[in-house]
Design a protein around this motif. Structure first.
Motif, PDB file in Angstrom:
ATOM      1  N   ALA A  53     -31.250 -14.086 103.432  1.00 18.03           N
ATOM      2  CA  ALA A  53     -30.874 -15.115 102.461  1.00 18.03           C
ATOM      3  C   ALA A  53     -29.479 -15.581 102.879  1.00 18.03           C
ATOM      4  O   ALA A  53     -28.483 -14.888 102.635  1.00 18.03           O
ATOM      5  N   TRP A  54     -29.426 -16.705 103.574  1.00 17.96           N
ATOM      6  CA  TRP A  54     -28.150 -17.219 104.075  1.00 17.96           C
ATOM      7  C   TRP A  54     -27.307 -17.759 102.932  1.00 17.96           C
ATOM      8  O   TRP A  54     -27.833 -18.328 101.968  1.00 17.96           O
ATOM      9  N   ASP A  55     -25.995 -17.597 103.037  1.00 19.28           N
ATOM     10  CA  ASP A  55     -25.077 -18.032 101.985  1.00 19.28           C
ATOM     11  C   ASP A  55     -25.139 -19.541 101.750  1.00 19.28           C
ATOM     12  O   ASP A  55     -24.798 -20.007 100.666  1.00 19.28           O
ATOM     13  N   ASN A  56     -25.586 -20.305 102.764  1.00 22.82           N
ATOM     14  CA  ASN A  56     -25.660 -21.757 102.611  1.00 22.82           C
ATOM     15  C   ASN A  56     -27.006 -22.207 102.038  1.00 22.82           C
ATOM     16  O   ASN A  56     -27.281 -23.394 101.956  1.00 22.82           O
ATOM     17  N   GLY A  57     -27.870 -21.247 101.656  1.00 24.31           N
ATOM     18  CA  GLY A  57     -29.142 -21.589 101.041  1.00 24.31           C
ATOM     19  C   GLY A  57     -30.325 -21.604 101.993  1.00 24.31           C
ATOM     20  O   GLY A  57     -31.470 -21.691 101.561  1.00 24.31           O
ATOM     21  N   SER A  58     -30.082 -21.522 103.291  1.00 23.42           N
ATOM     22  CA  SER A  58     -31.172 -21.512 104.265  1.00 23.42           C
ATOM     23  C   SER A  58     -31.986 -20.229 104.122  1.00 23.42           C
ATOM     24  O   SER A  58     -31.468 -19.189 103.725  1.00 23.42           O
ATOM     25  N   GLY A  59     -33.259 -20.307 104.467  1.00 22.43           N
ATOM     26  CA  GLY A  59     -34.129 -19.144 104.404  1.00 22.43           C
ATOM     27  C   GLY A  59     -34.734 -18.786 105.748  1.00 22.43           C
ATOM     28  O   GLY A  59     -35.685 -18.021 105.800  1.00 22.43           O
ATOM     29  N   LEU A  60     -34.211 -19.366 106.842  1.00 23.14           N
ATOM     30  CA  LEU A  60     -34.773 -19.062 108.157  1.00 23.14           C
ATOM     31  C   LEU A  60     -34.499 -17.617 108.544  1.00 23.14           C
ATOM     32  O   LEU A  60     -33.412 -17.086 108.297  1.00 23.14           O
ATOM     33  N   ASN A  61     -35.490 -16.987 109.147  1.00 27.15           N
ATOM     34  CA  ASN A  61     -35.382 -15.590 109.565  1.00 27.15           C
ATOM     35  C   ASN A  61     -34.822 -15.473 110.972  1.00 27.15           C
ATOM     36  O   ASN A  61     -34.935 -16.398 111.784  1.00 27.15           O
ATOM     37  N   ILE A  62     -34.253 -14.322 111.280  1.00 26.03           N
ATOM     38  CA  ILE A  62     -33.804 -13.996 112.631  1.00 26.03           C
ATOM     39  C   ILE A  62     -35.037 -13.502 113.382  1.00 26.03           C
ATOM     40  O   ILE A  62     -35.551 -12.420 113.094  1.00 26.03           O
ATOM     41  N   ALA A  63     -35.526 -14.294 114.334  1.00 28.04           N
ATOM     42  CA  ALA A  63     -36.745 -13.957 115.077  1.00 28.04           C
ATOM     43  C   ALA A  63     -36.458 -12.887 116.126  1.00 28.04           C
ATOM     44  O   ALA A  63     -35.527 -13.019 116.926  1.00 28.04           O
ATOM     45  N   PHE A  64     -37.281 -11.828 116.105  1.00 28.19           N
ATOM     46  CA  PHE A  64     -37.150 -10.730 117.061  1.00 28.19           C
ATOM     47  C   PHE A  64     -37.238 -11.252 118.492  1.00 28.19           C
ATOM     48  O   PHE A  64     -38.129 -12.007 118.835  1.00 28.19           O
ATOM     49  N   GLY A  65     -36.275 -10.881 119.334  1.00 27.75           N
ATOM     50  CA  GLY A  65     -36.285 -11.245 120.739  1.00 27.75           C
ATOM     51  C   GLY A  65     -35.835 -12.651 121.044  1.00 27.75           C
ATOM     52  O   GLY A  65     -35.763 -13.043 122.202  1.00 27.75           O
ATOM     53  N   GLU A  66     -35.542 -13.441 120.005  1.00 30.08           N
ATOM     54  CA  GLU A  66     -35.149 -14.838 120.204  1.00 30.08           C
ATOM     55  C   GLU A  66     -33.756 -15.136 119.655  1.00 30.08           C
ATOM     56  O   GLU A  66     -32.921 -15.699 120.348  1.00 30.08           O
ATOM     57  N   ASP A  67     -33.546 -14.789 118.408  1.00 24.36           N
ATOM     58  CA  ASP A  67     -32.301 -15.124 117.719  1.00 24.36           C
ATOM     59  C   ASP A  67     -31.370 -13.911 117.714  1.00 24.36           C
ATOM     60  O   ASP A  67     -31.808 -12.787 117.932  1.00 24.36           O
ATOM     61  N   ILE A  68     -30.088 -14.182 117.441  1.00 20.14           N
ATOM     62  CA  ILE A  68     -29.097 -13.111 117.461  1.00 20.14           C
ATOM     63  C   ILE A  68     -28.230 -13.179 116.206  1.00 20.14           C
ATOM     64  O   ILE A  68     -27.727 -14.248 115.841  1.00 20.14           O
ATOM     65  N   CYS A  69     -28.069 -12.029 115.557  1.00 20.76           N
ATOM     66  CA  CYS A  69     -27.118 -11.908 114.474  1.00 20.76           C
ATOM     67  C   CYS A  69     -26.345 -10.626 114.690  1.00 20.76           C
ATOM     68  O   CYS A  69     -26.712  -9.803 115.530  1.00 20.76           O
ATOM     69  N   ARG A  70     -25.242 -10.496 113.959  1.00 21.75           N
ATOM     70  CA  ARG A  70     -24.499  -9.238 114.039  1.00 21.75           C
ATOM     71  C   ARG A  70     -24.257  -8.776 112.616  1.00 21.75           C
ATOM     72  O   ARG A  70     -24.093  -9.571 111.689  1.00 21.75           O
ATOM     73  N   LYS A  71     -24.277  -7.464 112.474  1.00 21.81           N
ATOM     74  CA  LYS A  71     -24.029  -6.868 111.169  1.00 21.81           C
ATOM     75  C   LYS A  71     -22.530  -6.941 110.904  1.00 21.81           C
ATOM     76  O   LYS A  71     -21.719  -6.618 111.768  1.00 21.81           O
ATOM     77  N   ILE A  72     -22.184  -7.363 109.720  1.00 19.77           N
ATOM     78  CA  ILE A  72     -20.768  -7.500 109.337  1.00 19.77           C
ATOM     79  C   ILE A  72     -20.265  -6.131 108.873  1.00 19.77           C
ATOM     80  O   ILE A  72     -20.977  -5.387 108.210  1.00 19.77           O
ATOM     81  N   GLY A  73     -19.046  -5.823 109.241  1.00 24.04           N
ATOM     82  CA  GLY A  73     -18.423  -4.591 108.787  1.00 24.04           C
ATOM     83  C   GLY A  73     -18.558  -3.438 109.758  1.00 24.04           C
ATOM     84  O   GLY A  73     -18.400  -2.291 109.399  1.00 24.04           O
ATOM     85  N   GLU A  74     -18.882  -3.749 111.014  1.00 27.71           N
ATOM     86  CA  GLU A  74     -18.973  -2.685 112.026  1.00 27.71           C
ATOM     87  C   GLU A  74     -17.946  -2.918 113.105  1.00 27.71           C
ATOM     88  O   GLU A  74     -17.540  -4.005 113.364  1.00 27.71           O
TER      89      GLU A  74
END
Length: 74
Positions: A53-74
């Protein structure tokens, strides 16, 4: 599309538990939120997508093997 193994799914689910905060690093989609957008993890589905659930209201998922996100607080 390459599906993750059960072991990989377990690792994803432990790394990105419900409620974890993430930041978008890369998403190759014209509807993608801007890089740097933060969101809250809703879970990881059976194909390894991280549901966010993106803070800007978007609902797009992070696709396995395609998209990249990082966990905050590490």
């Amino acid at each position: 599309m390459r599906l993750p193994s059960k072991e990989t799914l377990g690792l994803l689910r432990s790394r990105y538990p419900k409620g974890a905060r993430v930041e978008l690093v890369h998403m190759d989609d014209p509807q993608a939120p801007p890089v740097g957008t933060k969101g809250t993890v809703l879970g990881v589905d059976d194909v390894g997508s991280i549901l966010v659930a993106w803070d800007n209201g978007s609902g797009l998922n992070i696709a396995f093997g395609e998209d990249i996100c990082r966990k905050i607080g590490e």
